[in-house]
Motif scaffolding. Sequence first.
Motif, short mmCIF file in Angstrom:
data_model
loop_
_atom_site.label_atom_id
_atom_site.label_comp_id
_atom_site.label_asym_id
_atom_site.label_seq_id
_atom_site.Cartn_x
_atom_site.Cartn_y
_atom_site.Cartn_z
N GLY A 78 0.80 -1.22 0.00
CA GLY A 78 0.00 0.00 0.00
C GLY A 78 0.83 1.27 0.00
N SER A 147 -1.08 -6.31 4.34
CA SER A 147 -1.60 -5.30 5.28
C SER A 147 -1.13 -5.59 6.70
CB SER A 147 -3.13 -5.27 5.22
OG SER A 147 -3.59 -4.77 3.98
N ARG A 180 -11.07 -3.89 11.49
CA ARG A 180 -11.90 -3.74 10.30
C ARG A 180 -13.33 -4.18 10.57
NH1 ARG A 180 -7.44 -6.15 6.00
NH2 ARG A 180 -6.38 -4.16 5.56
N ASP A 241 -6.60 6.52 9.66
CA ASP A 241 -6.16 5.68 8.54
C ASP A 241 -5.65 6.50 7.37
OD1 ASP A 241 -5.74 2.98 7.79
OD2 ASP A 241 -7.42 3.08 6.40
N GLU A 247 -6.27 0.46 5.36
CA GLU A 247 -7.57 0.09 4.79
C GLU A 247 -8.55 -0.35 5.90
OE1 GLU A 247 -6.25 -2.89 1.86
OE2 GLU A 247 -6.80 -1.43 0.33
N THR A 249 -11.35 0.81 6.68
CA THR A 249 -12.76 0.89 6.28
C THR A 249 -13.09 -0.13 5.20
OG1 THR A 249 -12.30 2.60 4.63
CG2 THR A 249 -12.86 3.34 6.86
N ARG A 250 -12.20 -1.04 4.91
CA ARG A 250 -12.35 -1.95 3.76
C ARG A 250 -13.59 -2.83 3.85
NH1 ARG A 250 -8.39 -7.00 3.16
NH2 ARG A 250 -9.96 -7.75 4.65
#
Length: 258
Positions: A78, A147, A180, A241, A247, A249-250
Amino acid sequence: MLRITDARTGEPTDATPARRGLTRVEAHVPRPDTTGLRVLLVADVLVRALEISGTPVWTVLTGTEGRAELRARATALGIRPFEDERDSGSGLGEAQVLRVCAPESGAVDSAGEDDGAERDEAASGLRVEVAPADADSGVADDDERASALRLALLACPRRDPLRLDEAALTDAEDTLRRWRGAVATWATRPSGPIPDPVRQQLRAAWEDDLDVPAVLAVLRKVETSGTVPDGARFETYAYADRLLGLELTRDIGRETLA
């Protein structure tokens, strides 16, 4: 205002000069190993912190062997693209230069040269040092767990040497899965603003020498807080974030969460 400890002097220094202008962030990565990946990740987070404060940034990658391998690993992690030094030109009139490197690295170009002009240029910017990192076999090479690797690398203070093993990566995976899932649940609740003390704690953490572990500590406190409403938790995690790039809010809107 973001303040960074200049490794040459040991003194905290404003990352942006009083005369607001273009800031060059140069990541010096000699090799595409775990240390090189950590250096590039710190540079990525530094860029994010500067952009959150409204600072225009120009990013440059120098000194890399195996550049294609490094870029592939960075993309999986990322990390946003950095320009190649030889393709980026010079003389754009940047107001500040921040050079991110491992302690043994010098400000050399991609061909390994280090002439007097290079040394003079290096002396004009801030040096942001990142301690070496190593990983057990296979831990840093699985793109499916990229991640989690990003979180594991960010969780250790950047000036502390780091050894990643399977247990550390599994712990990071568990934390990401929990956060998450929580963020996806909080997103269904009535929205609420980030509490001012929480916003101030987040900004104070990353503006104090880019203290990412302290940012993560704030998120852990918010996660278990009995006073922060769920909608405000969501806004807090989404805001943090922007710096972390995890990520978080993925999983919003997914019917089944991992």
